[in-house]
Write a protein that holds these residues in place. Structure first.
Motif, PDB file in Angstrom:
ATOM      1  N   LEU A  42      14.769  -4.356  -4.563  1.00 59.11           N
ATOM      2  CA  LEU A  42      13.479  -4.619  -3.930  1.00 59.11           C
ATOM      3  C   LEU A  42      12.586  -5.458  -4.845  1.00 59.11           C
ATOM      4  N   GLU A  43      12.070  -6.562  -4.319  1.00 65.41           N
ATOM      5  CA  GLU A  43      11.146  -7.407  -5.061  1.00 65.41           C
ATOM      6  C   GLU A  43       9.716  -7.062  -4.637  1.00 65.41           C
ATOM      7  N   ILE A  44       8.890  -6.679  -5.612  1.00 68.31           N
ATOM      8  CA  ILE A  44       7.547  -6.187  -5.319  1.00 68.31           C
ATOM      9  C   ILE A  44       6.502  -7.055  -6.007  1.00 68.31           C
ATOM     10  N   SER A  45       5.482  -7.433  -5.249  1.00 67.64           N
ATOM     11  CA  SER A  45       4.341  -8.152  -5.805  1.00 67.64           C
ATOM     12  C   SER A  45       3.086  -7.318  -5.587  1.00 67.64           C
ATOM     13  N   ILE A  46       2.095  -7.515  -6.461  1.00 68.72           N
ATOM     14  CA  ILE A  46       0.838  -6.762  -6.390  1.00 68.72           C
ATOM     15  C   ILE A  46      -0.332  -7.728  -6.287  1.00 68.72           C
ATOM     16  N   GLU A  47      -1.191  -7.506  -5.307  1.00 68.44           N
ATOM     17  CA  GLU A  47      -2.423  -8.279  -5.151  1.00 68.44           C
ATOM     18  C   GLU A  47      -3.596  -7.349  -5.437  1.00 68.44           C
ATOM     19  N   ALA A  48      -4.290  -7.577  -6.547  1.00 67.24           N
ATOM     20  CA  ALA A  48      -5.403  -6.717  -6.937  1.00 67.24           C
ATOM     21  C   ALA A  48      -6.727  -7.364  -6.573  1.00 67.24           C
ATOM     22  N   MET A  49      -7.668  -6.557  -6.101  1.00 70.26           N
ATOM     23  CA  MET A  49      -8.959  -7.093  -5.677  1.00 70.26           C
ATOM     24  C   MET A  49     -10.052  -6.042  -5.867  1.00 70.26           C
ATOM     25  N   ARG A  91      -0.994 -10.097   4.816  1.00 69.69           N
ATOM     26  CA  ARG A  91      -0.916 -10.596   3.440  1.00 69.69           C
ATOM     27  C   ARG A  91      -0.477  -9.502   2.474  1.00 69.69           C
ATOM     28  N   ALA A  92      -0.350  -8.283   2.986  1.00 69.54           N
ATOM     29  CA  ALA A  92       0.156  -7.161   2.202  1.00 69.54           C
ATOM     30  C   ALA A  92       0.885  -6.225   3.157  1.00 69.54           C
ATOM     31  N   ASP A  93       1.837  -5.481   2.613  1.00 68.59           N
ATOM     32  CA  ASP A  93       2.609  -4.535   3.424  1.00 68.59           C
ATOM     33  C   ASP A  93       2.118  -3.106   3.263  1.00 68.59           C
ATOM     34  N   PRO A 116      15.086  -7.855  -0.240  1.00 64.18           N
ATOM     35  CA  PRO A 116      13.903  -7.361   0.468  1.00 64.18           C
ATOM     36  C   PRO A 116      12.674  -7.429  -0.432  1.00 64.18           C
ATOM     37  N   THR A 117      11.523  -7.647   0.178  1.00 66.86           N
ATOM     38  CA  THR A 117      10.279  -7.770  -0.574  1.00 66.86           C
ATOM     39  C   THR A 117       9.246  -6.767  -0.076  1.00 66.86           C
ATOM     40  N   LEU A 118       8.297  -6.475  -0.916  1.00 67.43           N
ATOM     41  CA  LEU A 118       7.201  -5.577  -0.565  1.00 67.43           C
ATOM     42  C   LEU A 118       5.948  -6.067  -1.277  1.00 67.43           C
ATOM     43  N   ARG A 119       4.870  -6.245  -0.524  1.00 67.86           N
ATOM     44  CA  ARG A 119       3.603  -6.720  -1.087  1.00 67.86           C
ATOM     45  C   ARG A 119       2.593  -5.573  -1.099  1.00 67.86           C
ATOM     46  N   ILE A 120       2.065  -5.275  -2.297  1.00 63.32           N
ATOM     47  CA  ILE A 120       1.146  -4.151  -2.457  1.00 63.32           C
ATOM     48  C   ILE A 120      -0.275  -4.663  -2.686  1.00 63.32           C
ATOM     49  N   ALA A 121      -1.228  -4.112  -1.938  1.00 64.34           N
ATOM     50  CA  ALA A 121      -2.646  -4.376  -2.172  1.00 64.34           C
ATOM     51  C   ALA A 121      -3.226  -3.206  -2.949  1.00 64.34           C
ATOM     52  N   SER A 122      -4.049  -3.514  -3.953  1.00 73.09           N
ATOM     53  CA  SER A 122      -4.610  -2.475  -4.804  1.00 73.09           C
ATOM     54  C   SER A 122      -6.001  -2.875  -5.274  1.00 73.09           C
ATOM     55  N   ARG A 123      -6.835  -1.869  -5.543  1.00 73.79           N
ATOM     56  CA  ARG A 123      -8.051  -2.136  -6.302  1.00 73.79           C
ATOM     57  C   ARG A 123      -7.638  -2.590  -7.694  1.00 73.79           C
ATOM     58  N   ARG A 124      -8.527  -3.315  -8.357  1.00 75.63           N
ATOM     59  CA  ARG A 124      -8.153  -3.823  -9.672  1.00 75.63           C
ATOM     60  C   ARG A 124      -8.748  -3.013 -10.830  1.00 75.63           C
ATOM     61  N   SER A 125      -9.327  -1.859 -10.539  1.00 78.96           N
ATOM     62  CA  SER A 125      -9.799  -1.000 -11.623  1.00 78.96           C
ATOM     63  C   SER A 125      -8.606  -0.530 -12.445  1.00 78.96           C
ATOM     64  N   GLN A 126      -8.880  -0.115 -13.668  1.00 76.62           N
ATOM     65  CA  GLN A 126      -7.793   0.291 -14.556  1.00 76.62           C
ATOM     66  C   GLN A 126      -7.000   1.450 -13.966  1.00 76.62           C
TER      67      GLN A 126
END
Length: 320
Positions: free
Chosen positions: A33-40, A73-75, A3-13
């Motif tokens: 669980l496979e997790i990826s992070i998209e920072a913006m 594009r994110a969960d 299973p996968t999970l895509r996380i959207a996040s702000r890219r501040s520290q």
């Protein structure tokens, strides 16, 4: 297939520290669980030369993250709950609220004031804050101090303080702690002086409405006592039709130390100059926290909160 999970996040520290904590806790609970992070960057991250209240706060730090979920594009999106508007876009929901860290506001001082407290700072001392909530309350209690807007991430703000641009800053204790900067906290400001922001100290995990698979994955991070406190606070803010950038403060606690008994909600609405400050409290069963938030908002409206907020909205209308 794992299973996968895509996380959207702000890219501040700070946002990345919080998102990595969520990722690590989810992996601890779901080993496969496979997790990826998209920072913006969000609008609030990009516009640093205008006071937050002048920009407007309809998704100031959340809109771009929400768009990623709405186009699949994110969960999930990880937010500082205090930044998440109380009315979410259609198709999205607040799926989980994590255990709250200390929600208090904290005083951080320049080295020249290491022997001072908020109450003993000299007249004219420059206090840095971008929060109208903090500004109004501190003006009410300490009218002899001077206040100056400060923008940028926590590290940038501390650099401005240490460079002498400010005598002190008011920041969230939870954010400083998460960044490993707890030693910079000079004083925790008592709730009798400054009620904290709605949701301050907790993380909110937003997801698509009805996405049962994702809800099942993230529910392990739900902390029921925190959720009840924050849901009461968010209902109070929503009922007042306030946003993140208005002088509305709260404090919630349980009647008993073990999180049992009644839930007690304190709320505040103040004018920008701090001359008018309304404060009241309600208590009741913790199982239906939103009822308490609505009741407190209605009580303060009856005392004139609506007129104060209308004046504020008129004076800080967002720039086109």
């Amino acid at each position: 297939m794992a299973p996968t999970l895509r996380i959207a996040s702000r890219r501040s520290q700070l946002a990345m520290v919080q998102t990595h904590w969520v990722r690590d806790e989810l992996i601890r609970a779901h080993a496969d669980l496979e997790i990826s992070i998209e920072a913006m960057a969000t609008q609030g991250d990009k516009i640093l030369d205008v006071a937050l209240a002048k920009i407007g706060d309809k998704g100031l730090f959340t809109k771009e993250l929400e768009a990623q979920m709405l186009v699949d594009r994110a969960d999930i999106a990880v937010h500082s709950l205090k930044d998440l508007p109380t009315n979410l876009p259609e198709g999205l929901m607040l799926g989980c609220i994590t255990e709250r860290e200390d929600p208090a506001d904290a005083l951080v001082v320049h080295a020249r004031h290491s022997d001072k407290t908020l109450a003993t700072l000299p007249a004219g001392s420059v206090v840095g804050t971008s929060s109208l909530r903090r500004l109004a309350q501190l003006r009410h209690h300490f009218p002899h101090l001077s206040f100056k807007d400060v923008r940028g991430n926590v590290i940038t703000r501390l650099e401005k303080l240490d460079g002498g641009e400010y005598d002190c800053l008011i920041l969230a204790a939870a954010g400083l702690g998460r960044l490993g900067l707890g030693d910079r906290i000079h004083e925790l400001i008592d709730p009798s002086i400054s009620l904290h922001a709605v949701g301050q100290g907790a993380l909110g995990i937003e997801c698509r409405d009805g996405d049962t698979a994702v809800l099942e994955q993230i529910k392990v991070l739900e902390h029921t006592p925190t959720a009840r406190r924050c849901l009461a606070e968010r209902a109070f803010l929503r009922e007042l039709e306030g946003g993140c950038q208005v002088p509305i403060g709260v404090n919630t606690r349980f009647a008993e130390p073990d999180h049992s008994g009644e839930l007690i909600l304190t709320g505040m609405v103040a004018s920008l100059d701090g001359l008018r400050l309304l404060r009241d409290e309600v208590r009741g069963p913790q199982e239906d926290p939103e009822v308490l938030g609505i009741a407190l908002a209605q009580r303060l409206r009856g005392q004139g909160a609506g007129q104060i907020l209308e004046e504020i909205f008129a004076s800080v209308r967002p720039q086109a």
